[in-house]
Design a protein around this motif. Sequence first.
Motif, mmCIF file in Angstrom:
data_model
loop_
_atom_site.group_PDB
_atom_site.id
_atom_site.type_symbol
_atom_site.label_atom_id
_atom_site.label_comp_id
_atom_site.label_asym_id
_atom_site.label_seq_id
_atom_site.Cartn_x
_atom_site.Cartn_y
_atom_site.Cartn_z
ATOM 1 N N GLY A 1 2.167 -4.726 -2.055
ATOM 2 C CA GLY A 1 2.725 -4.324 -3.344
ATOM 3 C C GLY A 1 4.201 -4.038 -3.168
ATOM 4 N N ASP A 2 4.923 -3.928 -4.269
ATOM 5 C CA ASP A 2 6.355 -3.614 -4.196
ATOM 6 C C ASP A 2 6.509 -2.095 -4.240
ATOM 7 N N PHE A 3 6.486 -1.474 -3.072
ATOM 8 C CA PHE A 3 6.500 -0.014 -2.992
ATOM 9 C C PHE A 3 7.906 0.576 -3.039
ATOM 10 N N ASP A 4 8.947 -0.267 -2.920
ATOM 11 C CA ASP A 4 10.316 0.259 -2.940
ATOM 12 C C ASP A 4 11.148 -0.283 -4.109
ATOM 13 N N ALA A 5 10.493 -0.970 -5.041
ATOM 14 C CA ALA A 5 11.128 -1.424 -6.289
ATOM 15 C C ALA A 5 12.343 -2.316 -6.067
ATOM 16 N N ASP A 6 12.275 -3.177 -5.041
ATOM 17 C CA ASP A 6 13.384 -4.101 -4.810
ATOM 18 C C ASP A 6 13.038 -5.527 -5.239
ATOM 19 N N GLY A 7 11.897 -5.677 -5.918
ATOM 20 C CA GLY A 7 11.499 -6.988 -6.404
ATOM 21 C C GLY A 7 10.762 -7.832 -5.391
ATOM 22 N N GLN A 8 10.458 -7.267 -4.224
ATOM 23 C CA GLN A 8 9.760 -8.000 -3.178
ATOM 24 C C GLN A 8 8.480 -7.257 -2.785
ATOM 25 N N ALA A 9 7.400 -8.006 -2.640
ATOM 26 C CA ALA A 9 6.155 -7.405 -2.177
ATOM 27 C C ALA A 9 6.297 -6.993 -0.714
ATOM 28 N N GLY B 1 -7.060 8.831 0.768
ATOM 29 C CA GLY B 1 -8.363 8.218 0.593
ATOM 30 C C GLY B 1 -9.397 8.819 1.509
ATOM 31 N N ALA B 2 -10.593 8.211 1.485
ATOM 32 C CA ALA B 2 -11.704 8.670 2.313
ATOM 33 C C ALA B 2 -12.546 7.467 2.716
ATOM 34 N N ALA B 3 -13.482 7.690 3.601
ATOM 35 C CA ALA B 3 -14.339 6.607 4.069
ATOM 36 C C ALA B 3 -15.052 5.943 2.902
ATOM 37 N N GLY B 4 -15.029 4.615 2.870
ATOM 38 C CA GLY B 4 -15.702 3.868 1.812
ATOM 39 C C GLY B 4 -14.835 3.542 0.623
ATOM 40 N N ASP B 5 -13.591 4.069 0.585
ATOM 41 C CA ASP B 5 -12.687 3.800 -0.538
ATOM 42 C C ASP B 5 -12.130 2.379 -0.472
ATOM 43 N N VAL B 6 -11.747 1.873 -1.640
ATOM 44 C CA VAL B 6 -11.158 0.535 -1.757
ATOM 45 C C VAL B 6 -9.712 0.690 -2.240
ATOM 46 N N PRO B 7 -8.722 0.123 -1.542
ATOM 47 C CA PRO B 7 -7.331 0.244 -1.993
ATOM 48 C C PRO B 7 -7.093 -0.544 -3.281
ATOM 49 N N VAL B 8 -6.398 0.082 -4.247
ATOM 50 C CA VAL B 8 -6.078 -0.574 -5.527
ATOM 51 C C VAL B 8 -4.622 -0.263 -5.889
ATOM 52 N N ALA B 9 -3.713 -0.562 -4.983
ATOM 53 C CA ALA B 9 -2.295 -0.277 -5.220
ATOM 54 C C ALA B 9 -1.771 -1.077 -6.412
ATOM 55 N N ALA B 10 -1.004 -0.411 -7.281
ATOM 56 C CA ALA B 10 -0.387 -1.048 -8.451
ATOM 57 C C ALA B 10 0.612 -0.062 -9.034
ATOM 58 N N ASP B 11 1.444 -0.522 -9.938
ATOM 59 C CA ASP B 11 2.430 0.366 -10.566
ATOM 60 C C ASP B 11 1.826 1.013 -11.806
ATOM 61 N N TYR B 12 1.169 2.152 -11.606
ATOM 62 C CA TYR B 12 0.467 2.826 -12.694
ATOM 63 C C TYR B 12 1.388 3.680 -13.561
ATOM 64 N N ASP B 13 2.559 4.087 -13.037
ATOM 65 C CA ASP B 13 3.439 4.969 -13.803
ATOM 66 C C ASP B 13 4.675 4.255 -14.342
#
Length: 230
Positions: free
Chosen positions: A48-56, A83-95
Amino acid sequence: MPGDFTGDGRTDIAVWRPAGGEWLILRSEDGSFYSVPFGTAGDVPAPGDFDADGQADPTVFRPSTNEWFIQKSSGGTIITTFGAAGDVPVAADYDGDGKADVAIYRPSNGQWWIQRSSDSSIYAFQFGASTDKPVPGDYSGDGKADSAFFRPSTGEWFILRSEDASFYSVPFGTTGDVPAPGDYDGDGRFDTAVFRPAAANWYVNRSTAGLLIQQFGLSSDNPVPSAFVP
């Protein structure tokens, strides 16, 4: 693991090789490729683009320790536990701040846990069940990812609007279909879509351009839209 890793506004074909923890990225601009060693066997890729520079950014979630490892394209590495054991990552820009948020879906109780990048606050809510498939994306076109899931048993999509926390459902698909959402008509909104392995058919419920049915692939293939579905 497709994504815009080079920042040219186009999705690059990319794969993550678990055995060696290596990312292989094919540049959309010239057809050349490069590799990035990042991660190890057992990790779950979650770019995901975690630093907002337009690149994943190459990113992995490590279930054994619940750690996230984010290699920022702007430089540096972020390591955070979430997270915890068994969790699934769902990274996205929610805010809607232009940065992907670290987030997980917890199948055991249908909970979403999201850490906003805008203020580091954490919020959690229940939306879904253990057999549902999380498919977050901006379905309403407000610039924020909506929490959403596909229910294989009924072929229904449930989408929680980010703007007012109301939800709606869309019957689209059937048992055996693989969810493959993405913005297929370029209107800035995610479209509900499924790949039907039996006939290698794509069914896309485009929000502006209408229904698309397209045969493409083989029954053993995996659909790879612009958003990865775990």
